[in-house]
Design an enzyme around this catalytic site. Structure first.
Site, short mmCIF file in Angstrom:
data_model
loop_
_atom_site.label_atom_id
_atom_site.label_comp_id
_atom_site.label_asym_id
_atom_site.label_seq_id
_atom_site.Cartn_x
_atom_site.Cartn_y
_atom_site.Cartn_z
N ALA A 22 0.81 -1.22 0.00
CA ALA A 22 0.00 0.00 0.00
C ALA A 22 0.85 1.28 0.00
O ALA A 22 1.75 1.42 -0.84
CB ALA A 22 -0.98 -0.03 1.18
N ASP A 67 9.29 -6.35 13.65
CA ASP A 67 8.06 -5.68 14.05
C ASP A 67 8.44 -4.38 14.74
O ASP A 67 9.28 -4.38 15.66
CB ASP A 67 7.27 -6.58 15.01
CG ASP A 67 5.87 -6.08 15.28
OD1 ASP A 67 5.70 -4.86 15.55
OD2 ASP A 67 4.93 -6.89 15.25
N ASN A 94 6.22 4.51 8.37
CA ASN A 94 4.94 4.28 7.71
C ASN A 94 4.09 3.22 8.39
O ASN A 94 2.86 3.29 8.34
CB ASN A 94 5.19 3.86 6.25
CG ASN A 94 3.97 3.25 5.61
OD1 ASN A 94 3.03 3.96 5.23
ND2 ASN A 94 3.95 1.92 5.49
N TYR A 162 -7.50 5.43 17.35
CA TYR A 162 -6.71 5.78 16.16
C TYR A 162 -6.43 7.28 16.13
O TYR A 162 -5.28 7.70 15.89
CB TYR A 162 -7.44 5.35 14.90
CG TYR A 162 -6.69 5.66 13.62
CD1 TYR A 162 -5.67 4.82 13.17
CD2 TYR A 162 -7.00 6.79 12.87
CE1 TYR A 162 -4.97 5.10 12.01
CE2 TYR A 162 -6.31 7.08 11.71
CZ TYR A 162 -5.30 6.24 11.28
OH TYR A 162 -4.60 6.53 10.12
N LYS A 166 -2.63 9.13 16.25
CA LYS A 166 -2.08 9.97 15.19
C LYS A 166 -1.83 11.40 15.67
O LYS A 166 -0.87 12.06 15.22
CB LYS A 166 -3.01 9.96 13.97
CG LYS A 166 -3.03 8.62 13.24
CD LYS A 166 -1.64 8.22 12.76
CE LYS A 166 -1.65 6.94 11.95
NZ LYS A 166 -0.31 6.56 11.44
#
Length: 257
Positions: A22, A67, A94, A162, A166
């Site tokens: 992606a 990881d 990312n 989430y 962020k």
């Protein structure tokens, strides 16, 4: 140096976490196309197959399995690259996970901690690990993947964990930018809108949400991974030499409204 040359990354070594799929894959491709040697960090070799296929186009791409929530493994990869004489000069944080549709009162401890571990801790572990060699070299560029969700509260879906993760990435970006500027390290972030990725499209509930998202977007469309990667390339390159601590919206105007 010409303006076009400022976007070149010849001689640079970039690390892209989650760089096999992606948005991450497009970042890997963009940096490699600009001349950088790219090290992709993925959780398995299988996840990195598409990135390794870029070698068929003559690009210098390697893979390290790890990881981002494993701080010791990130330290080990950074040390390996530095000891091998080619430390990372560019880091693209990312790797991340998504979560939406769960009301805050229904979030489990595990839901919350997993989100923070990947989306926030992982960014810091990698920045710390690869930042050490950048400090030694007195140069480097770090680009974090934030989100417009770090600035606004999405609707109609609840996604508190989430959003908070962020928002924290955005302030981590500013904090590291301020602290490491005198070491010659620039730290910036991109804040994308809804992007057409498997993570977004695979969620069945999003089929009903997408028309609502587009109605809230001035450009009335979602973004593509390539559009995010283009912004990452800019921030990683010499073309952005005066930029640090910036959170660059790549959001089709979503945050204007």
């Amino acid at each position: 140096m010409s303006y076009q040359q400022k976007f070149r990354l010849d001689g640079e070594r970039a690390v892209v976490t989650g760089g096999g799929r992606a948005i991450g894959l497009c970042c890997t491709e963009a940096l490699a196309e600009a001349g950088a040697a790219v090290v992709v960090i993925e959780r398995s070799e299988a996840d990195a197959e598409q990135a390794l296929a870029l070698r068929n186009r003559g690009y210098d791409v390697e893979v390290r399995v790890g990881d981002v929530t494993d701080a010791a493994r990130m330290d080990a990869i950074a040390t390996e690259l530095a000891d091998g004489g080619r430390p990372a000069t560019i880091l693209v944080n990312n790797a991340g996970i998504g979560q939406s549709g769960i009301p805050a009162q229904d979030l489990t401890d595990a839901d919350w901690l997993r989100m923070m571990d990947v989306n926030l801790n992982g960014v810091f572990w990698c920045s710390r690990a690869f930042g050490r060699s950048m400090i030694s070299m007195k140069r480097g560029a770090i680009v974090n993947l934030g989100s417009m969700s770090g600035t606004i509260c999405n609707r109609p879906q609840p996604q508190t964990a989430y959003n908070v993760s962020k928002a924290a990435v955005h302030h981590l970006t500013r904090s590291l930018a301020a602290e490491w500027a005198h070491h010659g390290i620039r730290v910036n972030a991109v804040a994308p809108t809804y992007i057409e990725t498997p993570m977004v499209v695979a969620v069945e509930a999003n089929r009903e949400r997408i028309p609502l998202w587009l109605a809230d977007t001035p450009m009335a469309r979602m973004g593509t991974p390539e559009e995010v990667a283009s912004a990452v390339l800019f921030l990683a390159s010499g073309a952005a030499s005066l930029m640090t601590g910036a959170i660059v919206n790549v959001d089709a105007g979503f945050t204007c409204w």
